[in-house]
Design a protein around this motif. Structure first.
Motif, PDB file in Angstrom:
ATOM      1  N   ALA A  50       0.876  -1.000   0.186  1.00  0.00           N
ATOM      2  CA  ALA A  50      -0.206   0.091  -0.017  1.00  0.00           C
ATOM      3  C   ALA A  50       0.780   1.453  -0.090  1.00  0.00           C
ATOM      4  N   LEU A  51       2.061   1.269   0.986  1.00  0.00           N
ATOM      5  CA  LEU A  51       2.916   2.628   0.743  1.00  0.00           C
ATOM      6  C   LEU A  51       3.613   2.650  -0.524  1.00  0.00           C
ATOM      7  N   ALA A  52       3.987   1.476  -1.116  1.00  0.00           N
ATOM      8  CA  ALA A  52       4.774   1.613  -2.292  1.00  0.00           C
ATOM      9  C   ALA A  52       3.785   2.245  -3.239  1.00  0.00           C
ATOM     10  N   GLY A  53       2.646   1.770  -3.367  1.00  0.00           N
ATOM     11  CA  GLY A  53       1.716   2.474  -4.347  1.00  0.00           C
ATOM     12  C   GLY A  53       1.411   3.864  -4.219  1.00  0.00           C
ATOM     13  N   LEU A  54       1.005   4.285  -3.040  1.00  0.00           N
ATOM     14  CA  LEU A  54       0.958   5.626  -2.563  1.00  0.00           C
ATOM     15  C   LEU A  54       2.074   6.699  -3.024  1.00  0.00           C
ATOM     16  N   LEU A  55       3.198   5.995  -2.750  1.00  0.00           N
ATOM     17  CA  LEU A  55       4.658   6.822  -3.087  1.00  0.00           C
ATOM     18  C   LEU A  55       4.641   7.044  -4.570  1.00  0.00           C
ATOM     19  N   GLU A  56       4.221   5.937  -5.417  1.00  0.00           N
ATOM     20  CA  GLU A  56       4.318   6.076  -6.974  1.00  0.00           C
ATOM     21  C   GLU A  56       3.134   7.004  -7.237  1.00  0.00           C
ATOM     22  N   LEU A  57       2.134   7.377  -6.765  1.00  0.00           N
ATOM     23  CA  LEU A  57       0.903   7.892  -7.197  1.00  0.00           C
ATOM     24  C   LEU A  57       1.125   9.415  -7.521  1.00  0.00           C
ATOM     25  N   GLY A  58       1.008   9.834  -8.759  1.00  0.00           N
ATOM     26  CA  GLY A  58       0.874  11.249  -9.082  1.00  0.00           C
ATOM     27  C   GLY A  58       2.164  11.843  -9.347  1.00  0.00           C
ATOM     28  N   ASP A  59       2.162  12.874  -9.889  1.00  0.00           N
ATOM     29  CA  ASP A  59       3.367  13.626 -10.007  1.00  0.00           C
ATOM     30  C   ASP A  59       3.976  14.633  -8.845  1.00  0.00           C
ATOM     31  N   THR A  60       3.072  15.128  -8.006  1.00  0.00           N
ATOM     32  CA  THR A  60       3.396  15.896  -6.925  1.00  0.00           C
ATOM     33  C   THR A  60       2.964  15.116  -5.817  1.00  0.00           C
ATOM     34  N   PRO A  61       3.728  15.479  -4.512  1.00  0.00           N
ATOM     35  CA  PRO A  61       3.002  14.607  -3.441  1.00  0.00           C
ATOM     36  C   PRO A  61       1.847  14.910  -3.117  1.00  0.00           C
ATOM     37  N   LEU A  62       1.157  14.020  -2.405  1.00  0.00           N
ATOM     38  CA  LEU A  62      -0.444  13.877  -1.778  1.00  0.00           C
ATOM     39  C   LEU A  62      -0.300  14.897  -0.763  1.00  0.00           C
ATOM     40  N   ARG A  63      -1.635  15.359  -0.405  1.00  0.00           N
ATOM     41  CA  ARG A  63      -1.624  16.070   0.979  1.00  0.00           C
ATOM     42  C   ARG A  63      -3.179  15.832   1.390  1.00  0.00           C
ATOM     43  N   ALA A  64      -3.478  15.849   2.704  1.00  0.00           N
ATOM     44  CA  ALA A  64      -4.768  15.802   3.272  1.00  0.00           C
ATOM     45  C   ALA A  64      -5.681  16.798   2.667  1.00  0.00           C
ATOM     46  N   ARG A  65      -6.978  16.327   2.251  1.00  0.00           N
ATOM     47  CA  ARG A  65      -7.741  17.360   1.630  1.00  0.00           C
ATOM     48  C   ARG A  65      -8.915  17.122   2.570  1.00  0.00           C
ATOM     49  N   GLY A  66      -9.333  18.283   3.327  1.00  0.00           N
ATOM     50  CA  GLY A  66     -10.451  18.205   4.294  1.00  0.00           C
ATOM     51  C   GLY A  66      -9.928  17.602   5.587  1.00  0.00           C
ATOM     52  N   ARG A  67     -10.953  17.314   6.636  1.00  0.00           N
ATOM     53  CA  ARG A  67     -11.126  16.633   7.660  1.00  0.00           C
ATOM     54  C   ARG A  67     -11.177  15.164   7.556  1.00  0.00           C
ATOM     55  N   ARG A  68     -10.402  14.248   8.532  1.00  0.00           N
ATOM     56  CA  ARG A  68     -10.811  12.954   8.496  1.00  0.00           C
ATOM     57  C   ARG A  68     -12.220  12.947   9.308  1.00  0.00           C
ATOM     58  N   VAL A  69     -12.846  11.690   8.797  1.00  0.00           N
ATOM     59  CA  VAL A  69     -14.296  11.621   9.574  1.00  0.00           C
ATOM     60  C   VAL A  69     -14.212  10.437  10.207  1.00  0.00           C
ATOM     61  N   TYR A  70     -14.535  10.413  11.408  1.00  0.00           N
ATOM     62  CA  TYR A  70     -14.419   9.293  12.312  1.00  0.00           C
ATOM     63  C   TYR A  70     -15.979   8.522  12.827  1.00  0.00           C
TER      64      TYR A  70
END
Length: 432
Positions: A400-420
């Motif tokens: 899972a981590l490997a895939g997220l590191l490969e995803l996109g041309d720029t780093p990801l960031r949190a969008r909005g608040r987490r929902v619990y």
């Protein structure tokens, strides 16, 4: 004693749920407890690595006998008392699980199948949900690999995405609510308990239907699960309940592990960017999926989970007089009397115990050295009852981590608040 009013129960549940996501507070409490045997005894908190290992290994003195009250789908492996039946059942389930190497290969393939769909969502919506769009289908693929390896591998080869079907999503939601009940069901209000009971009924019906010859579905189990093995004792024969338990214990906890792992990594932007660069370089060399790179990512997964373990707290009953090692204070060499009734095992405290490791536990240090090598995996429990699939779970999270590191041309960031929902993260949007 009269039952507390509904609003009181709901308030207690919300506070207990929130504690699971306050690692800094829990670490501070654990540090105080390790320095005072009197405080440890008075609060019933076990916060040292020695104490956690000791309590989790001594089922006679520190029993998990409270689990039937929260395991509403019946006595899966972790709900059985220690003894011959538990040992046989554990060995049987261990044989049914894919090897860690098989899990790594299959989940790596599943990640590569789902990444194009995430790229499309990022392009169209500028974000995706880490829980529903990524971790849930990835872990569902891993569970199916245990149920029926040949069929699952064939499905991975034939399909462009391992995403669950609509009905499968309902079943995974049911597994989520049963998993939440396992975490803090002892303080769950009636409506949460009723939701978990409905979830148990839904999963039971789905599994039973899936085994009929006329309706081969995603819960179809291969012959190892449904055919008694000659010479096996009852406790050593797999059952439908074991398969169900693997789903509602394993799926939500692993999905939460992925969410917590990324939450911690995104809070370390320099580390995240460095890992992205290293993954890009490994891809250019064609070695991203090879053991050295996965070994490096495995160190990061374990360190990220050390800072945010999915189960930072565990409860145990104390049926007889008992004591446990406490910590690093003046009385560290002795033991602390256990509070009558119950204790709370602070797994996160053990993972940050300075007496248990060679480096400063406050630093982020993948590949850190513990005095007891097994302590590296303390987030999965300890002793003879540790998580039976801990190596497999780590491989899922590495993929899972490997895939997220490969995803996109720029780093990801949190969008909005987490929902619990209770102790469970149910929505975590990531984007550019």
């Amino acid at each position: 004693m009269a039952e507390a009013p509904d609003w009181v129960q709901k308030l207690v549940y919300r506070i207990a749920s929130a504690l699971f996501h306050q690692p800094l507070l829990l670490r501070a409490v654990a540090r105080l407890v390790r320095c005072s045997g009197a405080l440890a005894s008075a609060t019933g908190l076990v916060a040292s690595a020695r104490g956690v290992r000791d309590v989790l290994a001594r089922e006679t003195h520190f029993t998990h006998g409270h689990l039937p009250a929260v395991m509403l789908d019946g006595p899966f492996l972790i709900g059985l008392p220690s003894g011959p039946q538990h040992a046989q059942k554990r060995a049987c389930l261990h044989r049914l699980l894919p090897q860690a190497e098989q899990m790594a290969e299959a989940t790596q393939k599943a990640v590569h199948n789902v990444l194009p769909h995430l790229q499309a969502k990022l392009k169209a919506q500028k974000s995706f949900d880490l829980i529903e769009d990524y971790m849930a289908p990835l872990v569902w693929c891993a569970i199916r690999l245990a149920y029926d390896p040949q069929r699952t591998l064939g499905r991975l080869q034939a399909e462009s995405s391992p995403e669950p079907e609509p009905m499968e999503r309902e079943w995974l939601l049911a597994a989520r609510w049963l998993g939440a009940q396992l975490m803090i069901g002892g303080v769950a209000p009636p409506d949460e308990r009723q939701r978990a009971l409905r979830s148990a009924a839904l999963l039971g019906a789905a599994f039973a239907q899936g085994q009929t010859p006329a309706t081969p579905g995603p819960f179809r189990l291969d012959g190892r699960w449904v055919t008694p093995v000659p010479g096996n004792t009852p406790g050593n024969t797999p059952s439908l309940r074991d398969a169900m338990g693997l789903l509602w214990v394993g799926h939500p906890a692993t999905v939460q592990g992925g969410a917590l792992m990324m939450q911690e990594l995104l809070a370390r932007p320099e580390e995240y960017r460095r890992l992205r660069a290293e993954m890009a370089a490994a891809n250019n060399r064609g070695v991203a999926g090879y053991p050295p790179m996965r070994d490096q990512l495995r160190d990061h997964v374990l360190e990220l989970l050390r800072f945010r373990p999915p189960f930072p707290l565990l409860g145990r009953l104390v049926p007889t007089q008992a004591s446990f090692p406490n910590g690093t204070g003046p009385d560290a060499a002795g033991t602390t009397p256990a509070r009558p009734g119950s204790v709370v095992v602070m797994t996160i405290g053990a993972l940050f115990d300075p007496a248990a490791q060679r480096e400063d536990p406050r630093k982020y240090l993948p590949g850190r050295h513990f005095n007891e090598p097994e302590d590296r995996l303390l987030m999965f429990g300890a002793g003879p009852r540790h998580c039976v699939a801990r190596e497999q779970v780590v491989e899922i999270l590495v993929s899972a981590l490997a895939g997220l590191l490969e995803l996109g041309d720029t780093p990801l960031r949190a969008r909005g608040r987490r929902v619990y929902d209770g102790p469970v993260i149910v929505e975590m949007k990531l984007g550019y």
